[in-house]
Write a protein that holds these residues in place. Structure first.
Motif, PDB file in Angstrom:
ATOM      1  N   MET A   1       0.806  -1.171   0.000  1.00  0.00           N
ATOM      2  CA  MET A   1       0.000   0.000   0.000  1.00  0.00           C
ATOM      3  C   MET A   1       0.863   1.254   0.000  1.00  0.00           C
ATOM      4  SD  MET A   1      -2.844  -1.691  -0.324  1.00  0.00           S
ATOM      5  CE  MET A   1      -2.568  -0.659  -1.630  1.00  0.00           C
ATOM      6  N   ARG A   2       2.126   1.054   0.205  1.00  0.00           N
ATOM      7  CA  ARG A   2       3.022   2.207   0.137  1.00  0.00           C
ATOM      8  C   ARG A   2       3.037   2.804  -1.259  1.00  0.00           C
ATOM      9  NH1 ARG A   2       8.068   0.135   3.821  1.00  0.00           N
ATOM     10  NH2 ARG A   2       6.930   0.213   5.786  1.00  0.00           N
ATOM     11  N   LEU A   3       2.870   1.966  -2.280  1.00  0.00           N
ATOM     12  CA  LEU A   3       2.841   2.498  -3.641  1.00  0.00           C
ATOM     13  C   LEU A   3       1.662   3.439  -3.826  1.00  0.00           C
ATOM     14  CD1 LEU A   3       3.650  -0.577  -5.905  1.00  0.00           C
ATOM     15  CD2 LEU A   3       5.034   1.448  -5.562  1.00  0.00           C
ATOM     16  N   VAL A   4       0.509   3.058  -3.327  1.00  0.00           N
ATOM     17  CA  VAL A   4      -0.676   3.900  -3.456  1.00  0.00           C
ATOM     18  C   VAL A   4      -0.456   5.211  -2.713  1.00  0.00           C
ATOM     19  CG1 VAL A   4      -3.140   4.104  -2.944  1.00  0.00           C
ATOM     20  CG2 VAL A   4      -2.228   1.936  -3.774  1.00  0.00           C
ATOM     21  N   GLN A   5       0.094   5.131  -1.502  1.00  0.00           N
ATOM     22  CA  GLN A   5       0.316   6.331  -0.703  1.00  0.00           C
ATOM     23  C   GLN A   5       1.430   7.204  -1.269  1.00  0.00           C
ATOM     24  OE1 GLN A   5       1.083   4.629   3.147  1.00  0.00           O
ATOM     25  NE2 GLN A   5      -0.895   5.360   3.876  1.00  0.00           N
ATOM     26  N   SER A   6       2.541   6.601  -1.605  1.00  0.00           N
ATOM     27  CA  SER A   6       3.712   7.393  -1.978  1.00  0.00           C
ATOM     28  C   SER A   6       3.597   8.007  -3.367  1.00  0.00           C
ATOM     29  CB  SER A   6       4.980   6.550  -1.886  1.00  0.00           C
ATOM     30  OG  SER A   6       4.945   5.504  -2.836  1.00  0.00           O
ATOM     31  N   THR A   7       2.914   7.340  -4.282  1.00  0.00           N
ATOM     32  CA  THR A   7       2.842   7.855  -5.645  1.00  0.00           C
ATOM     33  C   THR A   7       1.591   8.658  -5.908  1.00  0.00           C
ATOM     34  OG1 THR A   7       1.743   5.879  -6.488  1.00  0.00           O
ATOM     35  CG2 THR A   7       4.172   5.910  -6.532  1.00  0.00           C
ATOM     36  N   GLY A   8       0.553   8.439  -5.116  1.00  0.00           N
ATOM     37  CA  GLY A   8      -0.701   9.134  -5.348  1.00  0.00           C
ATOM     38  C   GLY A   8      -1.478   8.554  -6.517  1.00  0.00           C
ATOM     39  N   LYS A   9      -1.017   7.427  -7.045  1.00  0.00           N
ATOM     40  CA  LYS A   9      -1.712   6.783  -8.163  1.00  0.00           C
ATOM     41  C   LYS A   9      -2.917   6.010  -7.649  1.00  0.00           C
ATOM     42  CE  LYS A   9       2.391   6.036 -11.024  1.00  0.00           C
ATOM     43  NZ  LYS A   9       3.210   5.000 -11.681  1.00  0.00           N
ATOM     44  N   SER A  10      -3.846   5.736  -8.527  1.00  0.00           N
ATOM     45  CA  SER A  10      -5.020   4.950  -8.164  1.00  0.00           C
ATOM     46  C   SER A  10      -4.651   3.472  -8.069  1.00  0.00           C
ATOM     47  CB  SER A  10      -6.119   5.128  -9.206  1.00  0.00           C
ATOM     48  OG  SER A  10      -5.723   4.526 -10.434  1.00  0.00           O
ATOM     49  N   CYS A  11      -5.516   2.714  -7.426  1.00  0.00           N
ATOM     50  CA  CYS A  11      -5.289   1.266  -7.330  1.00  0.00           C
ATOM     51  C   CYS A  11      -5.239   0.647  -8.722  1.00  0.00           C
ATOM     52  CB  CYS A  11      -6.386   0.601  -6.500  1.00  0.00           C
ATOM     53  SG  CYS A  11      -6.315   1.009  -4.753  1.00  0.00           S
ATOM     54  N   ALA A  12      -6.093   1.111  -9.613  1.00  0.00           N
ATOM     55  CA  ALA A  12      -6.124   0.572 -10.973  1.00  0.00           C
ATOM     56  C   ALA A  12      -4.810   0.842 -11.706  1.00  0.00           C
ATOM     57  CB  ALA A  12      -7.298   1.172 -11.742  1.00  0.00           C
ATOM     58  N   GLN A  13      -4.260   2.033 -11.538  1.00  0.00           N
ATOM     59  CA  GLN A  13      -2.991   2.368 -12.197  1.00  0.00           C
ATOM     60  C   GLN A  13      -1.845   1.531 -11.626  1.00  0.00           C
ATOM     61  OE1 GLN A  13      -2.428   4.332 -14.907  1.00  0.00           O
ATOM     62  NE2 GLN A  13      -0.377   3.455 -14.811  1.00  0.00           N
ATOM     63  N   ILE A  14      -1.820   1.376 -10.317  1.00  0.00           N
ATOM     64  CA  ILE A  14      -0.792   0.530  -9.686  1.00  0.00           C
ATOM     65  C   ILE A  14      -0.896  -0.889 -10.221  1.00  0.00           C
ATOM     66  CG2 ILE A  14       0.003  -0.473  -7.505  1.00  0.00           C
ATOM     67  CD1 ILE A  14       0.666   2.503  -7.709  1.00  0.00           C
ATOM     68  N   ALA A  15      -2.113  -1.394 -10.333  1.00  0.00           N
ATOM     69  CA  ALA A  15      -2.318  -2.758 -10.847  1.00  0.00           C
ATOM     70  C   ALA A  15      -1.813  -2.880 -12.275  1.00  0.00           C
ATOM     71  CB  ALA A  15      -3.792  -3.129 -10.760  1.00  0.00           C
ATOM     72  N   ARG A  16      -2.086  -1.881 -13.103  1.00  0.00           N
ATOM     73  CA  ARG A  16      -1.576  -1.915 -14.482  1.00  0.00           C
ATOM     74  C   ARG A  16      -0.053  -1.901 -14.504  1.00  0.00           C
ATOM     75  NH1 ARG A  16      -6.182   1.301 -15.479  1.00  0.00           N
ATOM     76  NH2 ARG A  16      -5.038   3.232 -15.088  1.00  0.00           N
ATOM     77  N   ASP A  17       0.540  -1.073 -13.654  1.00  0.00           N
ATOM     78  CA  ASP A  17       2.004  -1.001 -13.598  1.00  0.00           C
ATOM     79  C   ASP A  17       2.619  -2.331 -13.171  1.00  0.00           C
ATOM     80  OD1 ASP A  17       1.766   1.649 -14.328  1.00  0.00           O
ATOM     81  OD2 ASP A  17       2.219   2.436 -12.323  1.00  0.00           O
ATOM     82  N   LEU A  18       1.946  -3.026 -12.243  1.00  0.00           N
ATOM     83  CA  LEU A  18       2.456  -4.291 -11.724  1.00  0.00           C
ATOM     84  C   LEU A  18       1.986  -5.494 -12.538  1.00  0.00           C
ATOM     85  CD1 LEU A  18       1.987  -3.636  -7.905  1.00  0.00           C
ATOM     86  CD2 LEU A  18       4.114  -3.508  -9.218  1.00  0.00           C
ATOM     87  N   VAL A  19       1.124  -5.242 -13.514  1.00  0.00           N
ATOM     88  CA  VAL A  19       0.546  -6.271 -14.374  1.00  0.00           C
ATOM     89  C   VAL A  19      -0.165  -7.339 -13.520  1.00  0.00           C
ATOM     90  CG1 VAL A  19       0.952  -7.750 -16.383  1.00  0.00           C
ATOM     91  CG2 VAL A  19       2.495  -5.842 -15.937  1.00  0.00           C
ATOM     92  N   ILE A  20      -1.067  -6.879 -12.657  1.00  0.00           N
ATOM     93  CA  ILE A  20      -1.895  -7.770 -11.852  1.00  0.00           C
ATOM     94  C   ILE A  20      -3.337  -7.273 -11.923  1.00  0.00           C
ATOM     95  CG2 ILE A  20      -0.049  -8.463 -10.266  1.00  0.00           C
ATOM     96  CD1 ILE A  20      -1.173  -6.493  -8.238  1.00  0.00           C
ATOM     97  N   PRO A  21      -4.303  -8.136 -11.610  1.00  0.00           N
ATOM     98  CA  PRO A  21      -5.704  -7.699 -11.638  1.00  0.00           C
ATOM     99  C   PRO A  21      -5.951  -6.577 -10.625  1.00  0.00           C
ATOM    100  CG  PRO A  21      -5.565 -10.094 -11.572  1.00  0.00           C
ATOM    101  CD  PRO A  21      -4.176  -9.570 -11.353  1.00  0.00           C
ATOM    102  N   PRO A  22      -6.717  -5.552 -11.014  1.00  0.00           N
ATOM    103  CA  PRO A  22      -6.953  -4.397 -10.137  1.00  0.00           C
ATOM    104  C   PRO A  22      -7.628  -4.744  -8.817  1.00  0.00           C
ATOM    105  CG  PRO A  22      -7.721  -3.941 -12.364  1.00  0.00           C
ATOM    106  CD  PRO A  22      -7.307  -5.367 -12.335  1.00  0.00           C
ATOM    107  N   HIS A  23      -8.473  -5.798  -8.813  1.00  0.00           N
ATOM    108  CA  HIS A  23      -9.169  -6.111  -7.560  1.00  0.00           C
ATOM    109  C   HIS A  23      -8.202  -6.570  -6.469  1.00  0.00           C
ATOM    110  CE1 HIS A  23      -9.167 -10.072  -9.606  1.00  0.00           C
ATOM    111  NE2 HIS A  23      -9.131 -10.569  -8.382  1.00  0.00           N
TER     112      HIS A  23
END
Length: 80
Positions: A1-23
């Motif tokens: 969850m540090r990625l969501v907090q530190s980057t300010g990106k949405s969960c969906a964007q983080i999921a795309r960056d990590l190539v994992i399902p957004p849920h």
């Protein structure tokens, strides 16, 4: 969850960056937010005011490093 907090990106964007399902990211964030504040990693239960300037500086630098690593990884993927 540090990625969501530190980057300010949405969960969906983080999921795309990590190539994992957004849920997955949304579920992890929800579970993390449901934890007791004192149970979260790096939290001593004393509150933000008790953190020293050095700890805040370290957190800031860690956020910058994480963003730089993400940008580097994205550029590697684009070149490949």
């Amino acid at each position: 969850m540090r990625l969501v907090q530190s980057t300010g990106k949405s969960c969906a964007q983080i999921a795309r960056d990590l190539v994992i399902p957004p849920h997955y990211v949304a579920r992890w964030k929800k579970q993390w937010e449901a934890q007791e504040p004192a149970g979260r990693p790096g939290n001593t239960g004393r509150g933000i005011a008790a953190h020293s300037k050095q700890e805040e500086r370290i957190k800031h630098l860690e956020r910058e490093l994480q963003i730089a690593r993400q940008e580097r990884d994205i550029e590697k993927k684009a070149v490949a």
